[in-house]
Design a protein around this motif. Structure first.
Motif, PDB file in Angstrom:
ATOM      1  N   ASN A 191      75.765  82.237  53.285  1.00  0.00           N
ATOM      2  CA  ASN A 191      75.193  83.795  54.086  1.00  0.00           C
ATOM      3  C   ASN A 191      76.060  84.880  53.652  1.00  0.00           C
ATOM      4  OD1 ASN A 191      72.990  82.076  54.967  1.00  0.00           O
ATOM      5  ND2 ASN A 191      73.138  82.743  57.036  1.00  0.00           N
ATOM      6  N   GLU A 245      69.076  78.768  58.275  1.00  0.00           N
ATOM      7  CA  GLU A 245      68.180  79.149  59.091  1.00  0.00           C
ATOM      8  C   GLU A 245      68.134  79.661  60.579  1.00  0.00           C
ATOM      9  OE1 GLU A 245      65.101  75.971  59.310  1.00  0.00           O
ATOM     10  OE2 GLU A 245      65.260  75.605  57.204  1.00  0.00           O
ATOM     11  N   ASP A 246      69.511  79.129  61.231  1.00  0.00           N
ATOM     12  CA  ASP A 246      69.913  79.266  62.253  1.00  0.00           C
ATOM     13  C   ASP A 246      70.672  80.571  62.464  1.00  0.00           C
ATOM     14  OD1 ASP A 246      68.592  76.837  63.345  1.00  0.00           O
ATOM     15  OD2 ASP A 246      70.581  75.762  62.749  1.00  0.00           O
ATOM     16  N   GLU A 250      71.911  73.626  54.835  1.00  0.00           N
ATOM     17  CA  GLU A 250      70.405  74.080  54.703  1.00  0.00           C
ATOM     18  C   GLU A 250      69.727  74.583  55.968  1.00  0.00           C
ATOM     19  OE1 GLU A 250      66.233  72.066  52.719  1.00  0.00           O
ATOM     20  OE2 GLU A 250      68.064  71.028  52.593  1.00  0.00           O
ATOM     21  N   HIS A 284      71.897  71.396  64.041  1.00  0.00           N
ATOM     22  CA  HIS A 284      70.806  72.468  63.873  1.00  0.00           C
ATOM     23  C   HIS A 284      70.198  72.768  65.298  1.00  0.00           C
ATOM     24  CE1 HIS A 284      67.053  74.443  62.945  1.00  0.00           C
ATOM     25  NE2 HIS A 284      66.326  73.431  63.547  1.00  0.00           N
TER      26      HIS A 284
END
Length: 331
Positions: free
Chosen positions: A190, A288-289, A284, A248
């Protein structure tokens, strides 16, 4: 943020050791080696409570809390170090005397399960704490750089810590001896620039423990984030046991609670028991978090060697080409 005084005289300093979580009766020989190292580098040690009992729950939560409070109250004790990790430190939280701690601020140190006490003291009482070692963490011969770094920081020398070259890839508590054979790599995600250089207020601990604390009366995260919103937060997470889905869900819990709202970066240590998944499997879902840069495979937590981190410090984190660097200031 209140930063307690560091020990100033090795001959007069007394380190208080108690067992807010597990006892060390199963490893007394190595524990005594560690105590000898603490004594030689920082100062003499006094023990309070059932430190040497061979049990994950060596006493009631009330009695373990009383032992901790006695060390806080003892004017001769300059800092408190947890004997070891374990499973039952949350039992102690209702018996921690917050007013006594505020009246007698001193360094409280631990790793793994003692996260619950450290996190509450820093987020709830605004007093810095030290994460990364327990009293039994110094039994290597000779001591490794990560251990001498910890002893230096406990003595008040806030050394800059650089990522190490090798780690123990066995990730197995039953393994014996020191065996550092796997290349260290801090994997950055990121981050379009391909390198990270951020400064912010540092907070974190064992993510398995933090997941249990969230939503309890000892979860003071929101107050902490509000106090330091202008600076931004650097989270560090030490996952003991996790697979991509469980981690997650933990991050989603933080996100839904609003605890990632001013995160500048999240630094994640090597997972002791990762279920055989790769870092890419974790990355992966984590991507998203998180809306901020994050690192996997940092020298943090249960897989040696590991860094010593000061909750509540102002930290500068630099990551480039698989290497990491942490500088901390007490301000």
């Amino acid at each position: 943020m209140k930063f307690p005084n560091f020990p100033t005289n090795k001959n007069q300093t007394i380190i208080g050791v108690c067992a807010p979580s597990a006892g060390v009766g199963h490893k007394l020989e190595s524990f005594d080696k560690s105590i000898s190292a603490l004594t030689a580098h920082v100062g003499p040690v006094t023990e309070e409570g059932n430190v040497r009992v061979d049990a994950l729950r060596p006493d009631t939560g009330a009695n373990r809390g009383t032992a901790f409070n006695r060390l806080i109250e003892n004017k001769d004790v300059s800092c408190i170090v947890s004997a070891s990790g374990g499973e039952f430190c949350m039992d102690v939280l209702p018996y921690i005397d917050a007013e006594l701690i505020k009246a007698n601020p001193k360094w409280v140190c631990g790793a793994s399960d003692p996260t619950s006490i450290l996190y509450y003291i820093t987020t709830g009482l605004d007093i810095a704490t030290i994460y990364g070692f327990n009293a039994g963490s110094f039994d290597w011969e000779p001591l490794h750089e990560f251990q001498t770094n910890a002893l230096s920081i406990l003595s008040g020398n806030i050394v800059t810590q650089n990522s190490f070259d090798k780690y123990d890839g066995r990730r197995d508590f039953s393994a014996t001896g020191v065996e550092l054979q796997t290349d260290v790599e801090w994997k950055l995600y990121n981050c379009q620039e391909g390198k990270l250089d951020v400064t912010g207020r540092l907070i974190g601990g064992c993510s398995d423990v933090l997941s249990n604390i969230i939503g309890t009366p000892y979860d003071c995260t929101d107050d902490f984030l509000n106090r330091y919103s202008d600076e931004g937060i650097i989270w560090y997470l030490d996952p003991f046991e996790a697979n991509p889905i469980s981690f997650h869900l933990f991050l989603l819990k933080l996100k839904y609670a609003g605890y990632l709202r001013n995160a500048k970066a999240v630094i994640i240590g090597r997972i002791m028991f990762d279920g055989g998944y790769s870092d890419e499997d974790f990355a992966e879902l984590i991507a998203e978090d998180l809306d901020c840069p994050f690192v996997l495979g940092a020298d943090i937590g249960h897989v040696d060697p590991c860094m010593t981190l000061i909750n509540g410090s102002t930290a500068r984190i630099q990551v480039s080409e698989g290497r990491g660097r942490i500088e901390m200031e007490l301000r």
